[in-house]
Design an enzyme around this catalytic site. Structure first.
Site, short mmCIF file in Angstrom:
data_model
loop_
_atom_site.label_atom_id
_atom_site.label_comp_id
_atom_site.label_asym_id
_atom_site.label_seq_id
_atom_site.Cartn_x
_atom_site.Cartn_y
_atom_site.Cartn_z
N GLN A 17 0.60 -1.32 0.12
CA GLN A 17 -0.02 0.07 0.02
C GLN A 17 0.71 1.36 0.46
O GLN A 17 0.92 2.41 -0.89
CB GLN A 17 -1.19 -0.24 0.86
CG GLN A 17 -1.77 1.48 1.46
CD GLN A 17 -2.87 1.20 2.36
OE1 GLN A 17 -2.59 1.75 2.32
NE2 GLN A 17 -3.41 0.57 2.47
N ASN A 96 9.00 0.14 -2.32
CA ASN A 96 9.04 -0.02 -0.73
C ASN A 96 9.37 -1.50 -0.25
O ASN A 96 8.67 -1.97 0.04
CB ASN A 96 7.73 0.57 -0.33
CG ASN A 96 6.61 -0.33 -1.29
OD1 ASN A 96 6.70 -1.13 -2.14
ND2 ASN A 96 5.92 -0.36 0.39
N GLY A 248 -8.07 19.92 20.19
CA GLY A 248 -7.27 21.09 19.77
C GLY A 248 -7.72 21.94 20.79
O GLY A 248 -7.81 23.47 19.87
N GLY A 249 -8.74 22.21 21.85
CA GLY A 249 -8.74 22.78 22.71
C GLY A 249 -9.98 23.32 22.37
O GLY A 249 -11.14 23.91 23.07
N GLN A 250 -10.91 22.88 20.95
CA GLN A 250 -12.32 22.33 21.64
C GLN A 250 -12.66 21.21 22.31
O GLN A 250 -13.38 19.68 21.72
CB GLN A 250 -13.35 22.78 20.22
CG GLN A 250 -11.89 23.82 18.85
CD GLN A 250 -12.32 24.47 19.97
OE1 GLN A 250 -13.17 25.87 20.57
NE2 GLN A 250 -11.35 25.90 19.29
N1 CAO Z 1 11.68 -9.56 -9.68
C1 CAO Z 1 12.81 -10.44 -9.09
N2 CAO Z 1 12.34 -10.12 -7.27
C2 CAO Z 1 12.19 -9.15 -7.31
C3 CAO Z 1 11.50 -8.62 -7.63
C4 CAO Z 1 11.03 -8.63 -9.68
N3 CAO Z 1 10.35 -8.28 -9.77
N4 CAO Z 1 10.05 -7.48 -6.86
C5 CAO Z 1 10.49 -7.79 -5.52
N5 CAO Z 1 11.50 -9.38 -6.09
C6 CAO Z 1 12.06 -9.73 -4.79
C7 CAO Z 1 12.82 -8.59 -4.13
O1 CAO Z 1 14.18 -8.28 -5.03
C8 CAO Z 1 13.27 -9.47 -2.65
O2 CAO Z 1 13.84 -10.05 -2.86
P1 CAO Z 1 15.31 -10.60 -1.47
O3 CAO Z 1 14.72 -10.30 -0.52
O4 CAO Z 1 15.53 -11.93 -1.76
O5 CAO Z 1 16.56 -9.69 -1.81
C9 CAO Z 1 11.51 -9.66 -2.37
O6 CAO Z 1 11.16 -9.46 -4.01
C10 CAO Z 1 10.99 -8.58 -1.69
O7 CAO Z 1 11.15 -8.88 -0.58
P2 CAO Z 1 10.30 -7.79 0.97
O8 CAO Z 1 11.38 -8.07 1.68
O9 CAO Z 1 9.95 -6.45 0.09
O10 CAO Z 1 8.91 -8.29 0.85
P3 CAO Z 1 7.86 -9.59 1.70
O11 CAO Z 1 6.86 -9.67 1.15
O12 CAO Z 1 9.83 -9.89 2.71
O13 CAO Z 1 7.62 -7.43 2.62
C11 CAO Z 1 6.91 -4.82 3.70
C12 CAO Z 1 6.87 -6.45 2.60
C13 CAO Z 1 6.05 -5.28 3.32
C14 CAO Z 1 7.10 -6.31 4.98
C15 CAO Z 1 8.65 -5.16 3.34
O14 CAO Z 1 8.77 -4.43 1.69
C16 CAO Z 1 8.93 -3.48 3.09
O15 CAO Z 1 8.88 -3.95 4.84
N6 CAO Z 1 8.78 -2.87 3.14
C17 CAO Z 1 9.33 -1.25 3.46
C18 CAO Z 1 8.08 -0.32 3.97
C19 CAO Z 1 6.44 -0.90 3.30
O16 CAO Z 1 6.80 0.36 2.43
N7 CAO Z 1 5.44 -1.29 4.07
C20 CAO Z 1 4.78 -0.56 3.86
C21 CAO Z 1 3.91 -1.65 3.05
S1 CAO Z 1 2.21 -1.59 3.08
O17 CAO Z 1 1.24 -2.30 4.51
#
Ligand code: CAO
Length: 416
Positions: A17, A96, A248-250
Site C-alpha cells: 500500500q 518500498n 485542539g482545545g475545543q
Molecule cells: N523480480 C525479482 N525479484 C523481485 C521482484 C522482481 N520483479 N520484485 C521484488 N523482488 C524480490 C526482492 O528482490 C526481494 O528479494 P530478497 O529479499 O531475496 O532480496 C523480495 O522480492 C521482496 O522482499 P520484501 O522484503 O520487500 O517483501 P516481503 O513480502 O518479505 O515484505 C514488506 C513486505 C512490506 C514488509 C517489506 O517490503 C517492507 O518492510 N517494506 C518497507 C516498508 C513498507 O513499505 N511497508 C508498507 C507495506 S504496506 O502495508
C-alpha cells in the site's frame, strides 16, 4: 486536457500500500507510471482478500489505477538489463521493498545514480536510515505503534488502539509524493537527481505532532485540561489515551442519536467551540446556561463536561444523526454525522466531486474506488482501471527498442 506531470516517467517498484498509494497519485496527475512486477505473481495484493475468483483483488485495484504493468524478473541478468534500459530513460524510481532488497538486487543508490544521474530515487522504509530499527520490515499497524498513534488512540481503560485510517501506509505514500515533486523541482534547478527517503514511523509521528505538544505540556504543568482525565482523574508522566475528546482545545465527543440502541453508527460528533456556546445553548433550549457562571467559560464547563454532553444526548434522543446535523448547522456548530462506509459509498456529493468513483475493469466489471482528494481548477484527474498483470509488457519493451523476437526470447527464459 494535458496534465502537469505528463512526460514524467516513473518506474514503480512498489507493492502493498505505502508505495502504490504514492505512485497512483502521481499517475492521476499525468505521470507515466510503469509498475514492475515479478512474472507469474506480481504485487501480493493482487491475490489478497479476493472477492471474485481469478480477478485482481480490490486491495490491488484501488491502489494501482492509471498505471501500466510490466512483468520483469529483476534477479535474472536479462531482467536486470531491461531494468537498466528503463532506468536510463526514467525520471523517478519509487520502491518500498524490505530493507536492503534493492541493494541485494544490484541496484544500490550509487549504482542507480551512476546509470542515470538525473533520476530521483524514492523509498519508503519502516524506519529511517540509521535508526536502531532500520533492519525491520514494517506493515501499517507496526508503524502506528512505532509512530505514537497507538499509545494515544483509544480509551484510557483499554489497550493501545490502531486507527482504521492508513496512517502508516497511504499517509507515508503521500509524504513520499511531496518529496518526489520537491526533488523534481530541485532537479529543474540543479540538473541532478537525488535520493528521497520517507519512513513510516516518521510519517505517523508527523501526524501525531499534537501529542508531542501534549507530552511537553504535561511535563511542564502535570495535567492536560482538555482530556477527559481532567480534573477528576489521574495523569501519569505520559500522554494518556483520550477516547473521543477533541484534541485542539475545543471539547468534543461522539454523542448518541435516535436509534443508537440498534444502530452502532447512530452518532454525531459534537464540538463545543468557545464562541459557539451561546448558539449551542439556544439550539438545546437552554438559554439559562448562556450567562450561568458554571457554564459561561470553557474552564467552568470542563469539570462537568460529561453532564453537558449528557444533556445534549437527551436533546438528540428523538433526532436521527442527519436531522440533528441539519438543525445544528443553522447554529454554526461544528459537527457531523458518524458516516458508515455504505453511506459514504452512496453519498451523492462524493460521487459528484469525483472523490468516490466507479471504474470499469476488464475482469471485475466495475468497482468503486477513492479518486483524487485533491481538486484543481484546471485539471480533473480521471481514474482508469488498474492494469492486469503484465498487460503492458510488450508495449513497454517495444518502447525500449526490443524486437518481437527479443520479447519472445525474454518470455522463453521467463525474464518477463
Ligand atoms: N523480480 C525479482 N525479484 C523481485 C521482484 C522482481 N520483479 N520484485 C521484488 N523482488 C524480490 C526482492 O528482490 C526481494 O528479494 P530478497 O529479499 O531475496 O532480496 C523480495 O522480492 C521482496 O522482499 P520484501 O522484503 O520487500 O517483501 P516481503 O513480502 O518479505 O515484505 C514488506 C513486505 C512490506 C514488509 C517489506 O517490503 C517492507 O518492510 N517494506 C518497507 C516498508 C513498507 O513499505 N511497508 C508498507 C507495506 S504496506 O502495508
Amino acid at each position: 486536457m494535458s496534465k502537469p506531470l505528463e512526460g514524467i516517467k516513473i518506474i514503480d517498484f512498489t507493492h502493498v500500500q505505502a508505495g502504490p498509494a504514492c505512485t497512483q497519485l502521481l499517475a492521476w496527475f499525468g505521470a507515466d507510471v510503469i509498475k514492475v512486477e515479478r512474472p507469474g505473481s506480481g504485487d501480493v495484493t493482487r491475490n489478497q482478500l479476493r472477492d471474485i475468483p481469478d480477478a485482481d483483488a480490490l486491495y490491488f485495484t484501488m491502489l494501482n489505477s492509471n498505471k501500466k504493468s510490466l512483468t520483469l524478473d529483476t534477479k535474472k541478468p536479462e531482467g536486470k538489463e531491461v531494468l537498466e534500459k528503463l532506468i536510463r530513460e526514467s525520471d523517478v524510481l519509487v520502491e518500498n521493498f524490505g530493507p536492503g532488497a534493492l541493494d541485494r538486487m544490484g541496484f544500490s543508490w550509487e549504482r542507480l545514480n551512476e546509470l542515470n544521474p538525473k533520476m530521483i530515487v524514492a523509498s519508503v522504509k519502516g524506519f529511517s536510515d540509521g535508526h536502531h530499527y532500520d533492519d525491520l520490515k514494517v506493515y501499517e499497524n507496526v508503524a502506528q505503534c512505532a509512530g505514537g498513534a497507538a499509545s494515544t488512540t483509544g480509551f484510557w481503560d483499554g489497550p493501545p488502539t490502531i486507527s482504521a485510517a492508513a496512517l502508516g501506509d497511504s499517509n507515508t505514500g503521500m509524504h513520499l509524493a511531496i518529496g518526489i515533486l520537491t526533488a523534481l523541482i530541485g532537479r529543474d534547478k540543479t540538473g541532478k537527481g537525488q535520493k528521497v527517503a520517507v519512513s513510516m514511523q516518521d510519517s505517523v509521528l508527523n501526524l501525531c505532532r499534537v501529542k508531542l505538544r501534549d507530552q511537553q505540556r504535561l511535563e511542564r504543568v502535570g495535567y492536560l485540561e482538555e482530556y477527559p482525565q481532567y480534573p477528576h482523574g489521574e495523569f501519569s508522566d505520559v500522554v494518556p489515551r483520550g477516547g473521543n475528546a477533541g484534541g485542539g482545545g475545543q471539547p468534543g465527543w461522539v454523542l448518541k442519536c435516535k436509534g443508537w440502541e440498534t444502530d452502532p453508527n447512530a452518532y454525531i460528533y459534537f464540538t463545543i467551540q468557545g464562541h459557539a456556546w451561546e448558539p449551542i445553548c439556544k439550539a438545546l433550549g437552554k438559554p439559562e446556561w448562556i450567562d450561568d457562571p458554571a457554564y459561561k467559560t470553557a474552564e467552568a464547563r470542563q469539570p462537568h463536561i460529561f453532564e453537558i454532553f449528557g444533556t445534549i444526548e437527551a436533546w438528540l434522543a428523538d433526532k436521527t444523526k442527519f436531522e440533528a446535523v441539519d438543525i445544528l448547522r443553522k447554529f454554526d456548530i461544528p459537527c457531523a454525522p458518524v458516516l458508515t462506509m455504505k453511506e459514504l459509498a452512496n453519498d451523492p456529493s462524493l460521487r459528484a466531486s469525483g472523490t468516490i468513483v466507479e471504474v470499469p475493469h476488464k475482469k471485475r466489471g466495475s468497482y468503486l474506488t477513492v479518486g483524487s482528494p485533491i481538486k484543481f481548477s484546471d485539471m480533473k484527474p480521471e481514474v482508469t482501471a488498474s492494469p492486469l498483470l503484465g498487460e503492458h509488457t510488450d508495449e513497454v519493451l517495444a518502447g525500449l527498442g526490443y524486437s518481437r523476437q527479443d520479447i519472445f526470447s525474454l518470455r522463453e527464459i521467463k525474464a518477463v
